[in-house]
Design an enzyme around this catalytic site. Structure first.
Site, PDB file in Angstrom:
ATOM      1  N   VAL A   1       0.975  -1.271   0.048  1.00 57.89           N
ATOM      2  CA  VAL A   1      -0.078  -0.135   0.337  1.00 57.89           C
ATOM      3  C   VAL A   1       0.858   1.133  -0.136  1.00 57.89           C
ATOM      4  O   VAL A   1       0.730   2.142  -0.837  1.00 57.89           O
ATOM      5  CB  VAL A   1      -0.989   0.063   1.149  1.00 57.89           C
ATOM      6  CG1 VAL A   1      -1.809   1.266   1.161  1.00 57.89           C
ATOM      7  CG2 VAL A   1      -1.904  -1.061   1.297  1.00 57.89           C
TER       8      VAL A   1
ATOM      9  N   ASP B   1     -10.356 -10.454   8.231  1.00 56.88           N
ATOM     10  CA  ASP B   1     -10.153  -9.266   7.690  1.00 56.88           C
ATOM     11  C   ASP B   1     -11.618  -8.845   7.295  1.00 56.88           C
ATOM     12  O   ASP B   1     -11.688  -7.489   7.613  1.00 56.88           O
ATOM     13  CB  ASP B   1      -9.302  -9.711   6.461  1.00 56.88           C
ATOM     14  CG  ASP B   1      -9.190  -8.445   5.665  1.00 56.88           C
ATOM     15  OD1 ASP B   1      -8.459  -7.354   6.078  1.00 56.88           O
ATOM     16  OD2 ASP B   1     -10.040  -8.288   4.567  1.00 56.88           O
TER      17      ASP B   1
ATOM     18  N   LYS C   1     -13.640  -5.560   8.703  1.00 56.78           N
ATOM     19  CA  LYS C   1     -14.245  -4.408   7.861  1.00 56.78           C
ATOM     20  C   LYS C   1     -15.751  -4.471   8.139  1.00 56.78           C
ATOM     21  O   LYS C   1     -16.390  -3.308   7.970  1.00 56.78           O
ATOM     22  CB  LYS C   1     -14.140  -4.806   6.426  1.00 56.78           C
ATOM     23  CG  LYS C   1     -12.648  -4.938   5.948  1.00 56.78           C
ATOM     24  CD  LYS C   1     -12.397  -5.588   4.434  1.00 56.78           C
ATOM     25  CE  LYS C   1     -10.797  -5.379   4.023  1.00 56.78           C
ATOM     26  NZ  LYS C   1     -10.691  -6.312   3.252  1.00 56.78           N
TER      27      LYS C   1
ATOM     28  N   GLY D   1      -4.893  -4.224  -3.404  1.00 54.19           N
ATOM     29  CA  GLY D   1      -3.808  -4.264  -4.260  1.00 54.19           C
ATOM     30  C   GLY D   1      -3.208  -2.755  -4.140  1.00 54.19           C
ATOM     31  O   GLY D   1      -3.740  -1.911  -3.567  1.00 54.19           O
TER      32      GLY D   1
ATOM     33  N   VAL E   1     -11.309  -0.082   4.621  1.00 51.72           N
ATOM     34  CA  VAL E   1     -12.500  -0.954   4.066  1.00 51.72           C
ATOM     35  C   VAL E   1     -12.817  -1.063   2.765  1.00 51.72           C
ATOM     36  O   VAL E   1     -12.948  -0.043   1.994  1.00 51.72           O
ATOM     37  CB  VAL E   1     -13.998  -0.488   4.808  1.00 51.72           C
ATOM     38  CG1 VAL E   1     -14.970  -1.571   4.379  1.00 51.72           C
ATOM     39  CG2 VAL E   1     -13.605  -0.459   6.230  1.00 51.72           C
TER      40      VAL E   1
ATOM     41  N   LYS F   1      -7.499  -1.829   8.901  1.00 54.61           N
ATOM     42  CA  LYS F   1      -8.850  -2.190   9.417  1.00 54.61           C
ATOM     43  C   LYS F   1      -8.616  -2.881  10.805  1.00 54.61           C
ATOM     44  O   LYS F   1      -9.539  -3.018  11.672  1.00 54.61           O
ATOM     45  CB  LYS F   1      -9.389  -2.917   8.412  1.00 54.61           C
ATOM     46  CG  LYS F   1      -9.147  -4.296   8.220  1.00 54.61           C
ATOM     47  CD  LYS F   1      -8.100  -4.850   7.127  1.00 54.61           C
ATOM     48  CE  LYS F   1      -7.520  -4.146   5.954  1.00 54.61           C
ATOM     49  NZ  LYS F   1      -7.107  -4.957   5.036  1.00 54.61           N
TER      50      LYS F   1
HETATM   51  P1  NAP Z   1       3.095  -4.943   3.598  1.00 53.73           P
HETATM   52  O1  NAP Z   1       3.275  -5.066   2.132  1.00 53.73           O
HETATM   53  O2  NAP Z   1       3.319  -6.181   4.374  1.00 53.73           O
HETATM   54  O3  NAP Z   1       3.899  -3.322   4.060  1.00 53.73           O
HETATM   55  C1  NAP Z   1       3.999  -3.160   5.215  1.00 53.73           C
HETATM   56  C2  NAP Z   1       5.167  -2.373   5.440  1.00 53.73           C
HETATM   57  O4  NAP Z   1       5.445  -1.911   6.801  1.00 53.73           O
HETATM   58  C3  NAP Z   1       6.500  -2.581   4.900  1.00 53.73           C
HETATM   59  O5  NAP Z   1       7.073  -1.573   4.318  1.00 53.73           O
HETATM   60  C4  NAP Z   1       7.156  -3.050   6.199  1.00 53.73           C
HETATM   61  O6  NAP Z   1       8.721  -2.836   6.142  1.00 53.73           O
HETATM   62  C5  NAP Z   1       6.761  -1.885   7.159  1.00 53.73           C
HETATM   63  N1  NAP Z   1       6.815  -2.458   8.539  1.00 53.73           N
HETATM   64  C6  NAP Z   1       5.980  -3.265   9.224  1.00 53.73           C
HETATM   65  N2  NAP Z   1       6.399  -3.299  10.701  1.00 53.73           N
HETATM   66  C7  NAP Z   1       7.015  -2.232  10.636  1.00 53.73           C
HETATM   67  C8  NAP Z   1       7.706  -1.770  12.108  1.00 53.73           C
HETATM   68  N3  NAP Z   1       7.477  -2.315  12.935  1.00 53.73           N
HETATM   69  N4  NAP Z   1       8.588  -0.565  11.879  1.00 53.73           N
HETATM   70  C9  NAP Z   1       8.922  -0.106  10.526  1.00 53.73           C
HETATM   71  N5  NAP Z   1       8.314  -0.579   9.164  1.00 53.73           N
HETATM   72  C10 NAP Z   1       7.317  -1.805   9.594  1.00 53.73           C
HETATM   73  O7  NAP Z   1       1.592  -4.689   4.065  1.00 53.73           O
HETATM   74  P2  NAP Z   1       0.530  -3.875   3.046  1.00 53.73           P
HETATM   75  O8  NAP Z   1      -0.235  -5.056   2.130  1.00 53.73           O
HETATM   76  O9  NAP Z   1       0.939  -2.465   2.344  1.00 53.73           O
HETATM   77  O10 NAP Z   1      -0.421  -3.448   4.314  1.00 53.73           O
HETATM   78  C11 NAP Z   1      -0.357  -2.292   5.052  1.00 53.73           C
HETATM   79  C12 NAP Z   1      -1.731  -2.030   5.599  1.00 53.73           C
HETATM   80  O11 NAP Z   1      -2.661  -1.739   4.581  1.00 53.73           O
HETATM   81  C13 NAP Z   1      -2.427  -3.131   6.607  1.00 53.73           C
HETATM   82  O12 NAP Z   1      -3.072  -2.696   7.412  1.00 53.73           O
HETATM   83  C14 NAP Z   1      -3.358  -3.698   5.595  1.00 53.73           C
HETATM   84  O13 NAP Z   1      -4.405  -4.535   6.635  1.00 53.73           O
HETATM   85  C15 NAP Z   1      -3.810  -2.615   4.764  1.00 53.73           C
HETATM   86  N6  NAP Z   1      -4.644  -2.614   3.536  1.00 53.73           N
HETATM   87  C16 NAP Z   1      -3.857  -3.592   2.687  1.00 53.73           C
HETATM   88  C17 NAP Z   1      -4.473  -3.755   1.626  1.00 53.73           C
HETATM   89  C18 NAP Z   1      -3.707  -4.578   0.078  1.00 53.73           C
HETATM   90  O14 NAP Z   1      -4.192  -4.630  -0.629  1.00 53.73           O
HETATM   91  N7  NAP Z   1      -2.446  -5.072   0.365  1.00 53.73           N
HETATM   92  C19 NAP Z   1      -5.714  -2.993   1.112  1.00 53.73           C
HETATM   93  C20 NAP Z   1      -6.326  -2.512   2.057  1.00 53.73           C
HETATM   94  C21 NAP Z   1      -5.539  -2.327   3.212  1.00 53.73           C
HETATM   95  P3  NAP Z   1       9.475  -3.659   4.888  1.00 53.73           P
HETATM   96  O15 NAP Z   1       9.114  -3.214   3.655  1.00 53.73           O
HETATM   97  O16 NAP Z   1      10.876  -3.537   5.321  1.00 53.73           O
HETATM   98  O17 NAP Z   1       9.130  -5.093   5.270  1.00 53.73           O
HETATM   99  N1  HSE Z   2      -6.202  -8.573   2.410  1.00 56.75           N
HETATM  100  C1  HSE Z   2      -7.196  -7.800   1.965  1.00 56.75           C
HETATM  101  C2  HSE Z   2      -8.231  -8.310   1.174  1.00 56.75           C
HETATM  102  C3  HSE Z   2      -6.787  -6.398   1.614  1.00 56.75           C
HETATM  103  O1  HSE Z   2      -7.646  -9.203   0.336  1.00 56.75           O
HETATM  104  O2  HSE Z   2      -9.186  -7.940   0.685  1.00 56.75           O
HETATM  105  C4  HSE Z   2      -7.592  -5.319   1.436  1.00 56.75           C
HETATM  106  O3  HSE Z   2      -8.093  -4.881   2.550  1.00 56.75           O
END
Ligand code: NAP
Ligand code: HSE
Length: 431
Positions: free
Chosen positions: A15, A202, A206, A303, A133, A106
């Site tokens: 993200v 998850d 939401k 995504g 969400v 979330k």
């Molecule tokens: P991700 O790809 O695992 O990225 C997490 C990031 O946070 C990474 O850059 C990681 O560092 C960093 N990080 C984690 N713990 C840390 C700490 N203690 N200190 C410093 N940096 C730290 O996760 P993501 O998919 O982007 O998701 C992030 C958030 O968005 C979550 O709350 C998720 O539920 C939400 N979300 C995700 C999506 C989706 O489609 N992926 C959609 C909606 C909401 P490194 O890069 O060095 O590992």
């Molecule tokens: N892991 C979540 C999903 C990301 O698959 O919908 C979006 O919140």
């Protein structure tokens, strides 16, 4: 343009990467819309040495998220690291410092939302979480602002992209669960721990956020009745298809008799049902409101860029408010509503039984349903040597009665196994 809004990014993974990309790609329009340049000045990640193919310019990249929150050159904190700890503490500290926060988290909002909203209110700054969400889909603002004059009665949604992607590919390609999960992870849809997706946690988080906003109450993530897709088998998917249904993981929040029902589970949906056509990682949220009637929101639920779009939208919102020393709309929880116990739910059910293929077994099964006042709507049987599979669809029944029925069936003569039980949601989202 002289004004600059300086962002501190907590996390720069899927993200965060989407956020940085959009901020760079759309910089000129974003500045014009905001009334200030929006720049990332600091980033905290776990591994600061990792090569990241992102337009981070001269942002300072480090591993201490607390230093980012405290930094004098950070006006707005964007939390996209995930998890409750340390994210919760970091957000509280940012708010204490008078810095607005945008988050996609979330899990945190569904568990600690009311405390965080109170902290934001006490500090007089914004806490925005549109991306938490359904990814790119605007649903928080519609519930909090656009529908503030209406009375929402029910929200039904496909709220998790990963599970929708898995179920779509299992159903359309006969793909294996584990292969598809690996693909969903590679595409950046899945949570860091994908059991949060497949276990329904998850979607439940939401659904709790949606229910809290829709019904002006507090629904905690743990209040949501939850089942994941781990128990959905290829046989269930094939059987659903043969009977004219698709299986989807759905979240339903509704107000019935002054009680709030909130549940997430896989369900049979008729193929003609609008939610049945929501494929891949797409999400959809259907809202029923007393005056507005039916509304449907559809789009990419996960995504980098879709979620980044929602985060950047919030960033612009809070930046505009910051420039005007104003605050955006806030949450209210002025109607403490009791939760509706799950055993009082009334819906239809699909029950798959492995039975001995012998005279009297079907009669015993029918007797057991009848004894618990669960009425059978349809039955199919497929023989395979000395055993058979029985598929039953019930009429609308009470969840409690259905559970008693399946418990009794598990030890009924001739029944080898209650192989599956899934809800059939024919009446949700009637067209
Ligand atoms: P991700 O790809 O695992 O990225 C997490 C990031 O946070 C990474 O850059 C990681 O560092 C960093 N990080 C984690 N713990 C840390 C700490 N203690 N200190 C410093 N940096 C730290 O996760 P993501 O998919 O982007 O998701 C992030 C958030 O968005 C979550 O709350 C998720 O539920 C939400 N979300 C995700 C999506 C989706 O489609 N992926 C959609 C909606 C909401 P490194 O890069 O060095 O590992
Ligand atoms: N892991 C979540 C999903 C990301 O698959 O919908 C979006 O919140």
């Amino acid at each position: 343009m002289d004004d600059v809004i300086r962002l501190g990014l907590l996390g720069c993974g899927t993200v965060g990467g989407g956020v940085v990309t959009i901020l760079e790609r759309e910089a000129a329009d974003i500045a014009a819309r905001t009334g200030a340049q929006v720049r990332v000045t600091r980033v905290a990640v776990r591994d600061a040495g990792r090569e990241r193919d992102l337009p981070l310019g001269d942002a300072v990249i480090g591993t201490d998220p607390w230093a980012v929150v405290e930094a004098d050159d950070v006006d707005v904190v964007v939390e996209v690291m995930g998890g409750r700890d340390p994210a919760g503490g970091l957000i509280r500290r940012a708010l204490e410092l008078g810095k607005p926060v945008v988050t996609a988290n979330k899990e945190l909002i569904a568990h600690e939302g009311p405390e965080l909203y109170a902290a934001a209110r006490a500090a007089g700054v914004d806490l925005a979480y549109e991306a938490a969400v359904a990814g790119a889909i605007p649903i928080i603002k519609p519930l909090k602002e656009s529908l503030a004059g209406d009375r929402v009665t029910r929200v039904v949604g496909i709220l998790n992209g990963t599970t929708n992607y898995i179920l779509t590919r299992m159903s359309e390609e006969g793909a294996s669960y584990l292969d598809v999960l690996a693909d969903a992870q590679a595409l950046g849809y899945a949570e860091a721990d994908p059991t949060a997706d497949v276990g329904g946690h998850d979607a439940a988080a939401k659904c709790a956020i949606i229910a809290s906003l829709a019904f002006d109450t507090v629904v905690h993530a743990d209040d949501v009745y939850r089942e994941g897709i781990e128990q959905v088998t290829a046989t269930d998917i094939r059987t659903a298809e043969a009977l004219g249904y698709v299986i989807k993981l759905i979240g339903i929040a509704s107000e019935v008799d002054d009680q709030i029902g909130v549940r997430v589970h896989p369900a049979f949906l008729p193929r003609t049902h609008p939610l049945a056509s929501v494929r891949d990682a797409f999400n959809a949220v259907y809202v029923e409101a007393a005056a507005a009637g039916e509304l449907m929101f559809y789009g990419r639920g996960a995504g980098a860029l879709p979620t980044g779009s929602a985060v950047v939208g919030d960033v612009i919102d809070v930046a505009r408010n910051l420039l005007q020393t104003a605050r955006g709309a806030t949450e209210t929880a002025h109607r403490a509503k009791p939760l509706r116990p799950m055993h009082e739910l009334r819906t239809q059910y699909y029950v798959l039984l492995d039975v001995d293929d012998q005279p009297g077994v079907l009669a015993e099964v029918a007797r057991t349903f009848g004894a618990h006042e669960v009425s059978i709507a349809q039955v199919w049987q497929e023989g395979a040597g000395d055993h058979a599979q029985l598929v039953l669809i019930t009429h609308r029944s009470r969840e409690g009665a259905l559970r008693e029925t399946t418990e009794a069936l598990a030890t009924a003569p001739g029944v080898r196994r209650v192989a599956s039980v899934l809800r059939v949601e024919s009446e949700v989202f009637e067209t």
